[in-house]
Write a protein that holds these residues in place. Structure first.
Motif, PDB file in Angstrom:
ATOM      1  N   ALA A 145       0.859  -1.198   0.000  1.00 25.74           N
ATOM      2  CA  ALA A 145       0.000   0.000   0.000  1.00 25.74           C
ATOM      3  C   ALA A 145       0.891   1.243   0.000  1.00 25.74           C
ATOM      4  O   ALA A 145       1.596   1.510   0.970  1.00 25.74           O
ATOM      5  CB  ALA A 145      -0.916  -0.005   1.223  1.00 25.74           C
ATOM      6  N   ALA A 170       9.574   3.429   0.756  1.00 27.97           N
ATOM      7  CA  ALA A 170       8.188   3.815   0.469  1.00 27.97           C
ATOM      8  C   ALA A 170       7.519   4.345   1.745  1.00 27.97           C
ATOM      9  O   ALA A 170       6.656   5.224   1.688  1.00 27.97           O
ATOM     10  CB  ALA A 170       7.413   2.631  -0.077  1.00 27.97           C
ATOM     11  N   LEU A 217      -0.667 -10.261  -7.276  1.00 24.90           N
ATOM     12  CA  LEU A 217      -1.343  -9.594  -8.387  1.00 24.90           C
ATOM     13  C   LEU A 217      -0.554  -9.697  -9.670  1.00 24.90           C
ATOM     14  O   LEU A 217       0.651  -9.412  -9.705  1.00 24.90           O
ATOM     15  CB  LEU A 217      -1.590  -8.131  -8.032  1.00 24.90           C
ATOM     16  N   MET A 270       8.361  -6.540 -17.578  1.00 24.43           N
ATOM     17  CA  MET A 270       7.370  -6.903 -16.561  1.00 24.43           C
ATOM     18  C   MET A 270       6.524  -8.096 -17.013  1.00 24.43           C
ATOM     19  O   MET A 270       5.991  -8.831 -16.189  1.00 24.43           O
ATOM     20  CB  MET A 270       6.453  -5.711 -16.248  1.00 24.43           C
ATOM     21  N   LYS A 318       5.847 -11.219 -14.650  1.00 27.61           N
ATOM     22  CA  LYS A 318       4.516 -11.725 -14.292  1.00 27.61           C
ATOM     23  C   LYS A 318       4.382 -13.212 -14.631  1.00 27.61           C
ATOM     24  O   LYS A 318       3.729 -13.966 -13.906  1.00 27.61           O
ATOM     25  CB  LYS A 318       3.413 -10.915 -14.993  1.00 27.61           C
ATOM     26  N   PRO A 378      -6.095  -3.104 -16.112  1.00 22.48           N
ATOM     27  CA  PRO A 378      -5.256  -1.940 -15.796  1.00 22.48           C
ATOM     28  C   PRO A 378      -5.981  -0.943 -14.892  1.00 22.48           C
ATOM     29  O   PRO A 378      -7.183  -0.737 -15.015  1.00 22.48           O
ATOM     30  CB  PRO A 378      -4.954  -1.318 -17.162  1.00 22.48           C
ATOM     31  N   THR A 414       0.409   4.280  -9.146  1.00 18.16           N
ATOM     32  CA  THR A 414       1.801   4.691  -9.392  1.00 18.16           C
ATOM     33  C   THR A 414       2.496   3.658 -10.280  1.00 18.16           C
ATOM     34  O   THR A 414       3.134   4.012 -11.272  1.00 18.16           O
ATOM     35  CB  THR A 414       2.554   4.839  -8.051  1.00 18.16           C
ATOM     36  N   GLY A 451       1.062   1.321 -12.240  1.00 19.01           N
ATOM     37  CA  GLY A 451       0.374   1.228 -13.529  1.00 19.01           C
ATOM     38  C   GLY A 451       0.776   2.358 -14.466  1.00 19.01           C
ATOM     39  O   GLY A 451       1.156   2.135 -15.625  1.00 19.01           O
TER      40      GLY A 451
HETATM   41  P1  NAI Z   1       1.489   0.725  -6.500  1.00 16.46           P
HETATM   42  O1  NAI Z   1       2.626   1.491  -7.104  1.00 16.46           O
HETATM   43  O2  NAI Z   1       0.526   1.459  -5.674  1.00 16.46           O
HETATM   44  O3  NAI Z   1       2.054  -0.536  -5.684  1.00 16.46           O
HETATM   45  C1  NAI Z   1       3.306  -1.142  -5.907  1.00 16.46           C
HETATM   46  C2  NAI Z   1       3.942  -1.352  -4.547  1.00 16.46           C
HETATM   47  O4  NAI Z   1       5.159  -2.118  -4.613  1.00 16.46           O
HETATM   48  C3  NAI Z   1       4.304  -0.023  -3.859  1.00 16.46           C
HETATM   49  O5  NAI Z   1       3.653   0.061  -2.617  1.00 16.46           O
HETATM   50  C4  NAI Z   1       5.797  -0.127  -3.675  1.00 16.46           C
HETATM   51  O6  NAI Z   1       6.305   0.601  -2.564  1.00 16.46           O
HETATM   52  C5  NAI Z   1       5.976  -1.634  -3.544  1.00 16.46           C
HETATM   53  N1  NAI Z   1       7.372  -2.049  -3.685  1.00 16.46           N
HETATM   54  C6  NAI Z   1       8.224  -1.746  -4.701  1.00 16.46           C
HETATM   55  N2  NAI Z   1       9.444  -2.255  -4.440  1.00 16.46           N
HETATM   56  C7  NAI Z   1       9.359  -2.892  -3.235  1.00 16.46           C
HETATM   57  C8  NAI Z   1      10.288  -3.616  -2.429  1.00 16.46           C
HETATM   58  N3  NAI Z   1      11.573  -3.783  -2.809  1.00 16.46           N
HETATM   59  N4  NAI Z   1       9.855  -4.130  -1.255  1.00 16.46           N
HETATM   60  C9  NAI Z   1       8.577  -3.973  -0.853  1.00 16.46           C
HETATM   61  N5  NAI Z   1       7.649  -3.317  -1.583  1.00 16.46           N
HETATM   62  C10 NAI Z   1       8.040  -2.778  -2.748  1.00 16.46           C
HETATM   63  O7  NAI Z   1       0.746   0.073  -7.771  1.00 16.46           O
HETATM   64  P2  NAI Z   1      -0.404  -1.053  -7.918  1.00 16.46           P
HETATM   65  O8  NAI Z   1      -0.940  -0.869  -9.290  1.00 16.46           O
HETATM   66  O9  NAI Z   1      -1.317  -1.025  -6.766  1.00 16.46           O
HETATM   67  O10 NAI Z   1       0.444  -2.402  -7.957  1.00 16.46           O
HETATM   68  C11 NAI Z   1       0.201  -3.502  -7.133  1.00 16.46           C
HETATM   69  C12 NAI Z   1       0.339  -4.805  -7.912  1.00 16.46           C
HETATM   70  O11 NAI Z   1      -0.719  -4.903  -8.861  1.00 16.46           O
HETATM   71  C13 NAI Z   1       1.639  -4.952  -8.698  1.00 16.46           C
HETATM   72  O12 NAI Z   1       2.073  -6.289  -8.632  1.00 16.46           O
HETATM   73  C14 NAI Z   1       1.186  -4.623 -10.114  1.00 16.46           C
HETATM   74  O13 NAI Z   1       2.037  -5.156 -11.116  1.00 16.46           O
HETATM   75  C15 NAI Z   1      -0.172  -5.302 -10.107  1.00 16.46           C
HETATM   76  N6  NAI Z   1      -1.076  -4.919 -11.181  1.00 16.46           N
HETATM   77  C16 NAI Z   1      -1.328  -3.595 -11.407  1.00 16.46           C
HETATM   78  C17 NAI Z   1      -2.134  -3.230 -12.456  1.00 16.46           C
HETATM   79  C18 NAI Z   1      -2.343  -1.786 -12.772  1.00 16.46           C
HETATM   80  O14 NAI Z   1      -2.762  -1.482 -13.902  1.00 16.46           O
HETATM   81  N7  NAI Z   1      -2.117  -0.874 -11.857  1.00 16.46           N
HETATM   82  C19 NAI Z   1      -2.782  -4.228 -13.338  1.00 16.46           C
HETATM   83  C20 NAI Z   1      -2.483  -5.603 -12.976  1.00 16.46           C
HETATM   84  C21 NAI Z   1      -1.646  -5.915 -11.938  1.00 16.46           C
END
Ligand code: NAI
Length: 270
Positions: free
Chosen positions: A16, A45, A148, A163, A167, A196, A200, A202
């Protein structure tokens, strides 16, 4: 509307970052459904401080952990069990970072140090989390773990770059570990392949606005939102889905099985 689907359950939510994050939306829904949670994110973060607002609303401690650091993960599970006074019932892995994408490098011009880091943060981290839990015996029987994913694991989306490979690996780890944890302790492991969403992570993908509009037009139900993803995760953490494991579950309004849609054909004929 809450149904107490997670009453008495205890979970760890990774990833989060801000209120748009899928993990943020899921944390709120889990607590609404009666769960107790621990929030975690990378120390860097956490410095943004946003998560403290969520922690307050959810009455949850925040325990820092970089998902590529085994000591951090061990500490996270030990502290979480201490906080809960017992083992964990669910985990949301909502973590990704595309290092080459971030640095503007295309799929045919990868820097392999960045590439390793991308795989480690976005895919191997699920193995690290599961292996840590397995060795510490940190999960209750029938615990549910969700990571996810995105359909670029199966089909090419050129600007999704490395990516896509991350995935594919993530989904494979969910399947493989799902077997081992299933036979060992009846723990289930699945990925949710989500539409999608403008978060941040995405928005880091080039041409994201076009991407999201295309998916919206190609999906009979439209794109699934982050809040709808949170609902699905709650269902997967609940006892109503006990026999589901080792799956990649599409949560995308039908996008994955649509060849072409009327709005897209109309657009092409213009
Ligand atoms: P987000 O940017 O809010 O979340 C990504 C999180 O990963 C951030 O909280 C970040 O601090 C954390 N992170 C990065 N490096 C890290 C590390 N070394 N250790 C611990 N945490 C770390 O974006 P979102 O979209 O909520 O992403 C969450 C998941 O959903 C990801 O796996 C993303 O690939 C997946 N997803 C997102 C989609 C989209 O369109 N936003 C679509 C399908 C999947």
């Amino acid at each position: 509307m809450a149904h107490n689907l997670l009453k008495g359950k205890k979970g760890i939510i990774f990833g989060a970052l801000d209120e748009k994050s899928i993990a943020w939306r899921t944390a709120l829904r889990c607590v609404e459904e009666g769960a107790e949670i621990v929030l975690t994110n990378a120390p860097i973060a956490l410095r943004m401080g946003e998560i403290n607002k969520l922690a307050e609303t959810c009455k949850a401690p925040v325990i820092p952990a970089d998902v590529t650091n085994m000591d951090d993960l061990t500490n996270l599970f030990n502290k979480s069990m201490e906080h809960f006074g017992g083992k964990v019932d669910f985990i949301l892995h909502s973590v990704a970072m595309g290092m080459n994408i971030r640095k503007g490098r295309s799929y045919t011009d990868l820097d392999y140090d960045f590439n390793h880091k991308t795989f480690d943060i976005s895919a191997m981290s699920l193995h690290r989390v599961l292996q840590t839990a397995y060795k510490l015996d940190a999960l209750n029987e029938w615990a549910s773990v969700i990571a996810l994913s995105y359909i670029a694991a199966q089909r090419v989306f050129p600007d999704y770059g490395e990516m896509a490979d991350a995935k594919a690996l993530l989904e494979s780890i969910a399947r493989s570990f799902g077997y081992h944890y299933g036979t060992h302790k009846k723990v289930r492991v699945n990925t949710i392949s989500q539409s999608p969403v403008k978060t941040t992570a995405g928005a880091g993908v080039k041409g994201f606005d076009g991407f999201i509009a295309y998916a919206e037009n190609m999906s009979p139900l439209g794109n699934a939102t982050a809040d709808e993803c949170a609902n699905y995760a709650v269902a997967m953490f609940s006892d109503l889905t006990r026999m589901v494991t080792m799956q990649n579950l599409f949560h995308d309004g039908g996008f994955s099985f649509t060849g072409v849609s009327k709005p897209v054909i109309d657009q092409m004929e213009k």
